[in-house]
Scaffold this active site. Sequence first.
Site, PDB file in Angstrom:
ATOM      1  N   PHE A   1       0.851  -1.189   0.000  1.00 27.53           N
ATOM      2  CA  PHE A   1       0.000   0.000   0.000  1.00 27.53           C
ATOM      3  C   PHE A   1       0.887   1.239   0.000  1.00 27.53           C
ATOM      4  CE2 PHE A   1      -2.436   3.467   1.858  1.00 27.53           C
ATOM      5  CZ  PHE A   1      -3.613   3.384   1.130  1.00 27.53           C
TER       6      PHE A   1
ATOM      7  N   ASP B   1       9.351   3.076   1.331  1.00 29.51           N
ATOM      8  CA  ASP B   1       8.180   3.758   1.846  1.00 29.51           C
ATOM      9  C   ASP B   1       8.131   3.532   3.356  1.00 29.51           C
ATOM     10  OD1 ASP B   1       5.634   4.394   2.764  1.00 29.51           O
ATOM     11  OD2 ASP B   1       4.609   3.680   0.967  1.00 29.51           O
TER      12      ASP B   1
ATOM     13  N   LYS C   1       2.937  10.727   8.166  1.00 37.60           N
ATOM     14  CA  LYS C   1       2.319  10.234   9.407  1.00 37.60           C
ATOM     15  C   LYS C   1       2.989  10.758  10.671  1.00 37.60           C
ATOM     16  CE  LYS C   1       0.039   6.045   7.644  1.00 37.60           C
ATOM     17  NZ  LYS C   1      -1.350   6.348   8.030  1.00 37.60           N
TER      18      LYS C   1
END
Length: 398
Positions: free
Chosen positions: A139, A223, A252
């Site tokens: 993802f 990532d 985040k």
Amino acid sequence: MSTEAEWSGRFGESLMKSMGTPQALLTRGEGCYVWDASGKQYLDFLAGIAVNSLGHAHPVFVDAVSRQAAALAHVSNYFTTTPQLELAERLKRITGAGPEGRVYFGNSGAEANEAAFKLARLNRAGGDRHRMLALHDSFHGRTMGALALTGKPSLRDAFEPMPPGVEHIDSTIEALERSIDSSVAALILEPIKGEAGVLDLPDGFLVRARELTEEHGVLLILDEIQTGAGRTGSWFAYEQFGIRPDAVTMAKGMGGGFPIGALVTFGWASELFQRGMHGSTFGGNPLATATANAVLAEIETAGLVQNAAVRGAQITQIIRDLDSPHVADVRGRGLLIGVGLANPNAAAIAAAALDSGLIVNAANDSSIRIAPPLIVGDDELRVFGERFGAALGAVPVV
């Protein structure tokens, strides 16, 4: 005070149908706890999906936002500010990118991965590098470029055709060795697949990926949007494998609740972007960068990277000690933990946890994701054990 019927009705009438009905109307938070409109308290062991590094209403976060908002919030990318420069220098230091490193700021993880996608397109040296590799069940975000990288067909199908050139491969060393050659521009991967249920990559996978990408001139892009900012017990998960990528994306937890994302490049990858090739109106604005600076400084000075390592091991042991027939395995690193279930009843267990006053997440049918704030301590771990144990006990064993 709104009743559940009132606020859920307002939500359904006004919010895009792409969003599911919320589980509660939250009104305030403090530390590792939040409260809903009825006054019920919840222990937040999801932290906004690995975002709220310092928990809720932390004085450092509140002070940083307040001070910078009162001074200078936005200036566009025609100007720079001290918070932007300081954060770029901080990220070069904590990533290990060093003097040759460069930083691009966006507003989210998806934007960071869009920038990484464009970086990969610029890696044309040494032949026609028209391929980009990503992993099945990965993802990387919901924008079209990030979605093309995402290895979940169920998320992509409605939006086909995707931007071309992306191939998804199995998370095996054999697949790496079959796929990587001089026609590949970049390999992008998550060190731990968070949205897939906190799945670790096979032993030796990252090291072999680094060897093969270096051999063939391929960009290795990591990532670390979910794993970065100290969550796994080191600043970035790749440090635990003894490798250095060509680029890393983050978001985040670096903002602690304030939207921000970044792409940091290493070595020769820092020379690929040239003036005018990419940009963002809000990217690197002083309000976001001042807040991220304060959050990352607190993580460093308060020893929260080390706390993530210690508390993660303790939470893992608490789950194992519950000795529940629902639990098949516990995985992950630091404070990014996946509970593999013996049966596909994650939604029921997450719902029972919410009833017990605990916020966790059903990452998929057979996995519970746990990602508490990095400030979590002994008291919160005790409450977690009680409430998670109650949730597991409330769901029948099939």
